[in-house]
Design an enzyme around this catalytic site. Structure first.
Site, short mmCIF file in Angstrom:
data_model
loop_
_atom_site.label_atom_id
_atom_site.label_comp_id
_atom_site.label_asym_id
_atom_site.label_seq_id
_atom_site.Cartn_x
_atom_site.Cartn_y
_atom_site.Cartn_z
N HIS A 35 -1.11 -15.28 2.48
CA HIS A 35 -1.34 -14.48 3.77
C HIS A 35 -2.96 -14.37 4.08
O HIS A 35 -3.34 -13.88 4.93
CB HIS A 35 -0.98 -12.96 3.40
CG HIS A 35 -1.76 -12.36 2.44
ND1 HIS A 35 -1.71 -12.35 0.96
CD2 HIS A 35 -3.09 -11.57 2.67
CE1 HIS A 35 -2.66 -11.50 0.50
NE2 HIS A 35 -3.57 -10.95 1.47
C1 UD1 Z 1 -5.28 -7.03 5.09
C2 UD1 Z 1 -6.75 -7.12 4.27
C3 UD1 Z 1 -6.52 -8.04 3.08
C4 UD1 Z 1 -5.43 -7.93 2.17
C5 UD1 Z 1 -3.89 -7.58 3.13
C6 UD1 Z 1 -2.88 -7.33 2.10
C7 UD1 Z 1 -8.62 -6.86 5.59
C8 UD1 Z 1 -9.41 -7.62 6.40
N1 UD1 Z 1 -7.57 -7.80 5.04
O1 UD1 Z 1 -4.95 -8.61 5.40
O2 UD1 Z 1 -7.69 -8.04 2.20
O3 UD1 Z 1 -5.18 -8.71 1.06
O4 UD1 Z 1 -4.38 -6.73 4.10
O5 UD1 Z 1 -1.80 -7.75 2.59
O6 UD1 Z 1 -8.42 -5.63 5.59
N2 UD1 Z 1 0.71 -7.53 10.87
C9 UD1 Z 1 2.24 -7.10 11.23
N3 UD1 Z 1 2.54 -5.98 10.72
C10 UD1 Z 1 1.87 -5.34 9.92
C11 UD1 Z 1 0.51 -5.59 9.44
C12 UD1 Z 1 0.10 -6.66 10.07
O7 UD1 Z 1 2.86 -7.92 12.05
O8 UD1 Z 1 2.45 -4.45 9.43
C13 UD1 Z 1 0.34 -8.90 11.55
C14 UD1 Z 1 -0.63 -8.70 12.87
O9 UD1 Z 1 -0.21 -9.83 13.38
C15 UD1 Z 1 -2.11 -8.58 12.17
C16 UD1 Z 1 -2.01 -9.74 11.04
O10 UD1 Z 1 -0.75 -9.28 10.39
O11 UD1 Z 1 -2.79 -9.17 13.29
C17 UD1 Z 1 -3.09 -9.32 10.12
O12 UD1 Z 1 -3.13 -8.01 9.58
P1 UD1 Z 1 -4.52 -7.21 9.28
O13 UD1 Z 1 -3.93 -5.79 8.45
O14 UD1 Z 1 -5.43 -7.52 9.96
O15 UD1 Z 1 -4.83 -8.34 7.77
P2 UD1 Z 1 -3.97 -8.89 6.56
O16 UD1 Z 1 -3.93 -10.27 6.62
O17 UD1 Z 1 -2.66 -8.08 6.45
N1 UDP Z 2 3.98 -7.40 -2.82
C1 UDP Z 2 5.20 -6.62 -2.32
N2 UDP Z 2 5.92 -7.29 -1.70
C2 UDP Z 2 5.67 -8.50 -1.04
C3 UDP Z 2 4.51 -9.27 -1.51
C4 UDP Z 2 3.64 -8.54 -2.16
O1 UDP Z 2 5.46 -5.76 -2.86
O2 UDP Z 2 6.68 -9.24 -0.21
C5 UDP Z 2 3.29 -6.59 -3.56
C6 UDP Z 2 2.75 -7.51 -4.83
O3 UDP Z 2 3.42 -7.06 -5.81
C7 UDP Z 2 1.33 -6.74 -4.82
C8 UDP Z 2 0.73 -6.19 -3.75
O4 UDP Z 2 1.81 -6.31 -2.83
O5 UDP Z 2 1.37 -5.66 -5.64
C9 UDP Z 2 -0.29 -7.14 -3.24
O6 UDP Z 2 -0.61 -7.35 -1.94
P1 UDP Z 2 -1.06 -8.32 -0.89
O7 UDP Z 2 -0.54 -9.79 -1.58
O8 UDP Z 2 -0.49 -8.25 0.40
O9 UDP Z 2 -2.75 -8.32 -1.00
P2 UDP Z 2 -3.73 -8.50 -1.87
O10 UDP Z 2 -3.39 -8.09 -3.42
O11 UDP Z 2 -4.24 -9.91 -1.69
O12 UDP Z 2 -5.15 -7.60 -1.32
#
Ligand code: UD1
Ligand code: UDP
Length: 389
Positions: free
Chosen positions: A218
């Site tokens: 992601h």
């Molecule tokens: C964010 C965090 C990242 C973390 C990740 C965990 C920042 C800069 N990044 O990244 O550090 O590892 O969360 O998962 O804060 N979207 C949906 N539905 C949702 C959420 C997101 O469709 O409920 C899609 C949207 O298109 C959005 C994209 O995902 O633009 C990115 O979401 P965003 O929260 O900006 O960043 P993450 O990649 O999720």
């Molecule tokens: N996780 C989850 N369901 C998923 C993918 C991840 O519950 O489909 C959990 C995972 O076990 C971990 C956390 O989400 O506890 C990690 O989040 P993510 O990978 O989104 O973000 P990061 O840790 O890189 O910030």
């Protein structure tokens, strides 16, 4: 003592559950927790599912900021948190990790002179092109209590000039640094058995312990760069052609969207018709825990999933050029592959013949939440508990 806890992204909701659970179980008479959800993640399977499953109280506030550019998203969050701070007047603001929600909480609270508790402090990738690296550096430098999960986290702060003398009073200029272990480890220990009892994900996916590799992708550096995304999926396609293994991929919504937009048509078709590649929506934490515990190995660019691979003694291929969780690489339990198909295939082959041993303890003892609360209560004039956890 009143804690105002800020969450927003999936991993923060999961981390916050450990702190909230400790408060409810042992400190409900001494601590009030006000939960603020920024709304950064909002899909049912990226947010609501965790509240239900991990028994987290519903947020007291939801700012519903949703997705957007970094500036838009963070600005809306800062405005929302600022208003709530004025109203709630908490003793401490608690922030987790390194997302835009963390940064917004740090900026709003520090400007209002509310002491900040940063959980998962001190981590560095030393790559300032990562949005998370900016968020971490800023958050650490305006916090008053820095709870580091690892020795590397503590050492990084020292390198940045933080004093490591742990004697109060702590202030934003002279913060306290406490290495308490990783709060995610609290959760993995707590939910490990329950996950097995309460989920049927293996049956649903028709996989068995040890016959699949679990994959999550992601990071924006991977999802938004066509070369990298295609490179990773080419490697996955080759893995299924070379080994007798299934690949299970719970897809972050960002990744699902970008696969549609950026994968080369032939590769897209091959991936989507490959019977050994199982693409599914994001799963719940208990389902994820079950998938991790039963995987043969794990391929990921997630910070949290890298560590959970280690907790459950699974070899890990990291789809990044560097990691904040450097200790698992040093231990030989994880290999940095970047998004390079050759490195991914090389690391995959390496773990076929080289089992990882012995998975020494790196992330504390699973009592991080209790240690944090104990320290904060002591600071607030309360007698710290005498529990040895
Ligand atoms: C964010 C965090 C990242 C973390 C990740 C965990 C920042 C800069 N990044 O990244 O550090 O590892 O969360 O998962 O804060 N979207 C949906 N539905 C949702 C959420 C997101 O469709 O409920 C899609 C949207 O298109 C959005 C994209 O995902 O633009 C990115 O979401 P965003 O929260 O900006 O960043 P993450 O990649 O999720
Ligand atoms: N996780 C989850 N369901 C998923 C993918 C991840 O519950 O489909 C959990 C995972 O076990 C971990 C956390 O989400 O506890 C990690 O989040 P993510 O990978 O989104 O973000 P990061 O840790 O890189 O910030």
């Amino acid at each position: 003592m009143k804690l105002l806890t800020i969450i927003g992204a999936r991993p923060q909701i999961i981390k916050a559950s450990a702190l909230s659970r400790a408060i409810r179980q042992q400190f409900a008479d001494q601590i009030t927790e006000v939960l603020v959800h920024t709304g950064q993640h909002y899909d049912e399977n990226m947010s609501a599912v965790f509240f239900e499953e991990l028994e987290i109280p519903q947020p007291d506030y939801n700012l519903q900021v949703g997705s957007g550019s970094h500036g838009q998203q963070t600005a809306k969050m800062i405005m929302g948190v600022e208003e709530i701070l004025e109203k709630e007047n908490p003793t401490y603001v608690v922030i987790f990790g390194d997302t835009n929600s963390t940064l917004a909480g740090a900026i709003a609270a520090s400007k209002r002179h509310v002491p900040i508790v940063h959980i998962e402090a001190g981590l560095r990738s030393y790559n300032k092109r990562m949005p998370e690296e900016i968020n971490r550096i800023v958050s650490d430098h305006v916090s008053t209590y820095l709870f580091t999960p690892t020795q590397a986290g503590t050492d990084n702060l020292k390198k940045e000039g933080f004093l490591l003398t742990n004697s109060p009073p702590y202030t934003i200029d002279r913060p306290g640094i406490f290495q308490v272990g990783d709060i995610m480890y609290d959760n993995s220990l707590y939910f490990s058995e329950l996950a097995a009892q309460r989920t049927t994900i293996l049956e649903k996916l028709n996989v068995q312990g040890g016959d699949y590799t679990l994959i999550t992708i992601h990071r924006n550096a991977n999802t938004d760069d066509s070369n990298r995304l295609n490179g990773i999926f080419r490697a996955l396609q080759i893995i299924t052609a070379t080994y007798s293994v299934k690949l299970v991929l719970p897809l972050h919504p960002r990744t699902a969207k970008q696969m549609n937009a950026l994968l080369e048509p032939e590769l897209y078709q091959a991936i989507h018709t490959n019977p050994n590649i199982i693409l599914i929506p994001p799963v719940s934490f208990l389902e994820m825990t079950t998938l991790e515990k039963n995987a043969q190995r794990i391929i990921t660019d997630s910070g949290g999933v890298q560590k959970e691979a280690y907790f459950f003694k699974k070899p890990c291929l990291i789809l990044r050029a560097e990691t904040e969780w450097i200790e698992i690489v040093k231990e030989g339990a994880a290999i940095l592959c970047d998004a390079d198909p050759y490195r991914i295939l090389g690391a995959y082959a390496h773990f076929e013949t080289n089992p990882v041993i012995p998975f020494i303890s790196l992330y504390g003892d699973g009592t991080a939440a209790y240690q944090i609360i104990d320290i904060l209560l002591g600071e607030d004039g309360n007698k710290p508990t005498t529990n040895k956890f």
